[in-house]
Design a protein around this motif. Structure first.
Motif, PDB file in Angstrom:
ATOM      1  N   LEU A  16       0.842  -1.052  -0.198  1.00  0.00           N
ATOM      2  CA  LEU A  16      -0.031  -0.040   0.044  1.00  0.00           C
ATOM      3  C   LEU A  16       0.814   1.083   0.091  1.00  0.00           C
ATOM      4  N   ALA A  17       0.362   2.285  -0.686  1.00  0.00           N
ATOM      5  CA  ALA A  17       0.841   3.550  -0.734  1.00  0.00           C
ATOM      6  C   ALA A  17       0.078   4.688  -0.334  1.00  0.00           C
ATOM      7  N   PHE A  18       0.595   5.635   0.179  1.00  0.00           N
ATOM      8  CA  PHE A  18      -0.460   6.702   0.826  1.00  0.00           C
ATOM      9  C   PHE A  18      -0.271   8.113   0.002  1.00  0.00           C
ATOM     10  N   VAL A  19      -1.352   8.807  -0.417  1.00  0.00           N
ATOM     11  CA  VAL A  19      -1.092  10.209  -0.797  1.00  0.00           C
ATOM     12  C   VAL A  19      -1.542  11.034   0.298  1.00  0.00           C
ATOM     13  N   THR A  20      -0.929  11.983   0.901  1.00  0.00           N
ATOM     14  CA  THR A  20      -1.600  12.921   1.814  1.00  0.00           C
ATOM     15  C   THR A  20      -2.876  13.643   1.667  1.00  0.00           C
ATOM     16  N   ALA A  21      -3.612  13.421   2.608  1.00  0.00           N
ATOM     17  CA  ALA A  21      -5.009  14.022   2.437  1.00  0.00           C
ATOM     18  C   ALA A  21      -4.954  15.639   2.693  1.00  0.00           C
ATOM     19  N   GLU A  22      -5.859  16.325   1.952  1.00  0.00           N
ATOM     20  CA  GLU A  22      -5.849  17.889   1.805  1.00  0.00           C
ATOM     21  C   GLU A  22      -7.184  18.278   2.517  1.00  0.00           C
ATOM     22  N   SER A  23      -7.195  19.379   3.453  1.00  0.00           N
ATOM     23  CA  SER A  23      -8.412  19.670   3.890  1.00  0.00           C
ATOM     24  C   SER A  23      -8.852  20.594   2.558  1.00  0.00           C
ATOM     25  N   GLY A  24     -10.325  20.371   2.782  1.00  0.00           N
ATOM     26  CA  GLY A  24     -11.216  21.271   1.798  1.00  0.00           C
ATOM     27  C   GLY A  24     -11.331  20.254   0.623  1.00  0.00           C
ATOM     28  N   LEU A  25     -10.622  19.138   0.657  1.00  0.00           N
ATOM     29  CA  LEU A  25     -10.946  18.215  -0.527  1.00  0.00           C
ATOM     30  C   LEU A  25     -11.201  16.924  -0.133  1.00  0.00           C
ATOM     31  N   PRO A  26     -12.880  16.974   0.037  1.00  0.00           N
ATOM     32  CA  PRO A  26     -13.450  15.674   0.882  1.00  0.00           C
ATOM     33  C   PRO A  26     -13.389  14.388   0.159  1.00  0.00           C
ATOM     34  N   ASP A  27     -13.328  14.557  -1.358  1.00  0.00           N
ATOM     35  CA  ASP A  27     -13.266  13.204  -2.016  1.00  0.00           C
ATOM     36  C   ASP A  27     -12.101  12.887  -2.582  1.00  0.00           C
ATOM     37  N   MET A  28     -10.971  13.478  -1.894  1.00  0.00           N
ATOM     38  CA  MET A  28      -9.622  13.035  -2.536  1.00  0.00           C
ATOM     39  C   MET A  28      -9.493  11.608  -1.842  1.00  0.00           C
ATOM     40  N   VAL A  29     -10.280  11.242  -1.069  1.00  0.00           N
ATOM     41  CA  VAL A  29     -10.364   9.671  -0.367  1.00  0.00           C
ATOM     42  C   VAL A  29     -10.209   8.645  -1.482  1.00  0.00           C
ATOM     43  N   PHE A  30     -10.929   9.037  -2.707  1.00  0.00           N
ATOM     44  CA  PHE A  30     -11.475   8.186  -3.511  1.00  0.00           C
ATOM     45  C   PHE A  30     -10.281   8.163  -4.760  1.00  0.00           C
ATOM     46  N   THR A  31      -9.066   7.538  -4.209  1.00  0.00           N
ATOM     47  CA  THR A  31      -7.997   7.696  -5.190  1.00  0.00           C
ATOM     48  C   THR A  31      -8.180   6.982  -6.538  1.00  0.00           C
ATOM     49  N   ALA A  32      -9.246   5.980  -6.601  1.00  0.00           N
ATOM     50  CA  ALA A  32      -9.332   5.643  -8.087  1.00  0.00           C
ATOM     51  C   ALA A  32      -9.280   6.716  -9.174  1.00  0.00           C
ATOM     52  N   ASN A  33      -9.911   8.090  -8.805  1.00  0.00           N
ATOM     53  CA  ASN A  33     -10.040   8.969  -9.511  1.00  0.00           C
ATOM     54  C   ASN A  33      -8.746   9.934  -9.731  1.00  0.00           C
ATOM     55  N   ALA A  34      -7.716   9.456  -9.141  1.00  0.00           N
ATOM     56  CA  ALA A  34      -6.404   9.989  -9.125  1.00  0.00           C
ATOM     57  C   ALA A  34      -6.089  10.113 -10.730  1.00  0.00           C
ATOM     58  N   GLY A  35      -6.179   9.064 -11.181  1.00  0.00           N
ATOM     59  CA  GLY A  35      -5.744   8.929 -12.799  1.00  0.00           C
ATOM     60  C   GLY A  35      -5.864   7.454 -12.973  1.00  0.00           C
ATOM     61  N   LEU A  36      -5.339   6.987 -14.173  1.00  0.00           N
ATOM     62  CA  LEU A  36      -5.063   5.824 -14.587  1.00  0.00           C
ATOM     63  C   LEU A  36      -3.554   5.355 -14.746  1.00  0.00           C
ATOM     64  N   VAL A  37      -3.133   4.442 -14.205  1.00  0.00           N
ATOM     65  CA  VAL A  37      -1.555   3.907 -14.057  1.00  0.00           C
ATOM     66  C   VAL A  37      -1.338   2.521 -14.553  1.00  0.00           C
TER      67      VAL A  37
END
Ligand code: ARG
Length: 290
Positions: free
Chosen positions: A69-90
């Protein structure tokens, strides 16, 4: 000489990138603060932060038993960032960073881009004006070396051609017609044996025909509306285990018959935002530990 060094550097970067398999983002700032899909209606301010934390931790614990597992730091004001499937396609060390249709989520793009870059992924060029919401709408089917691409709500119907050019994998576009199933990963899940788990009513006729043309009947696992609404298709498969929010007995039996072990990890707090297990993860290489 220079070219040779560059190739070696790229190989090293790719190997580093290949070490982590699944990207997640802790729900420190998760909540429903705006409405961009039908699940979020009447849910503003109604998520239970500590229950969300427990549910996410439970999924994380399960996944850590079988994946890096890898983790990206959550940012305040971005409540949907938890849904990393939408970060991109790798795929294969190359990342396409999402270009969000939902303007509320656009500020996530730079953060995900930075993460991919720092981890050594090569970042593919993508046009400004073509919406694409990452692995929420692009699902690699390794059994067939093709990528199923959803469009109609969030991602543009131009995305499949671009993806095909970038990765040199065939793509099949599927049109989503039910607003509750606004990302492809909410209603469709390719499994490594070539099975496809999906909810037929989420697609138009031409897309259903495309699915049937690619997968024979015995490989098509059609789920009921109840399973679909429980986000059964929003599943994460790792080494034969399938993690999902809910699963009827009938679907459990069907998945077991195909050789998979369904494991229920309840994610009700995230359903309030329109996401579940798959949305909370992004596959970075091939899935399992090697
Ligand atoms: N609230 C988020 C949105 O509407 C949920 C995203 C779910 N992600 C997914 N891959 N289906 O964008």
């Amino acid at each position: 000489m220079n070219l040779h060094i560059k190739t070696l550097e790229n190989d090293a970067r790719r190997r580093r990138a290949a070490h982590a398999s699944i990207l997640m983002c802790a729900p420190h700032h998760f909540g429903v603060d705006y409405i961009i899909n039908p699940w979020m209606e009447n849910q503003i301010g109604r998520t239970d932060v500590s229950r969300a934390r427990d549910q996410w931790d439970n999924l994380r614990r399960h996944l850590s038993g079988c994946a890096n597992l890898a983790f990206v730091t959550a940012e305040s004001g971005l409540p949907d960032m938890v849904f990393t499937a939408n970060a991109g396609l790798v795929l294969d060390g190359v990342a396409v960073v999402s270009r969000f249709h939902a303007k509320e989520r656009r500020p996530e793009e730079g953060l995900f881009r930075q993460w991919f870059d720092r981890q050594g992924f090569e970042i593919a060029a993508w046009p400004e004006d073509v919406a694409f919401e990452g692995a929420g709408d692009a699902l690699p089917d390794r059994a067939r070396r093709l990528i199923w691409c959803g469009h109609g709500w969030r991602s543009s119907d131009l995305a499949p051609r671009l993806i095909e050019t970038i990765f040199d994998w065939r793509t099949v576009g599927l049109k989503l017609v039910d607003p509750r199933f606004y990302h492809l990963d909410t209603c469709f899940c390719p499994l490594p044996d070539g099975s496809l788990m999906y909810y037929p009513a989420a697609f138009d006729e031409a897309s259903l025909a495309a699915i049937r043309a690619v997968a024979p009947a015995e490989k098509r696992i059609e789920v009921s509306e109840t399973d679909a609404l429980g986000f059964a298709c929003n599943a994460v498969e790792v080494s034969g285990r399938i993690f999902l929010n809910a699963c009827s007995d009938a679907l459990k039996t069907r998945l077991a018959a195909a050789g998979f072990a369904p494991i229920v990890t309840p994610l009700s707090e995230f359903l309030k935002a329109g996401g579940a297990a798959k949305c909370l993860t992004l596959e970075l290489n091939g899935g399992a530990l090697s």
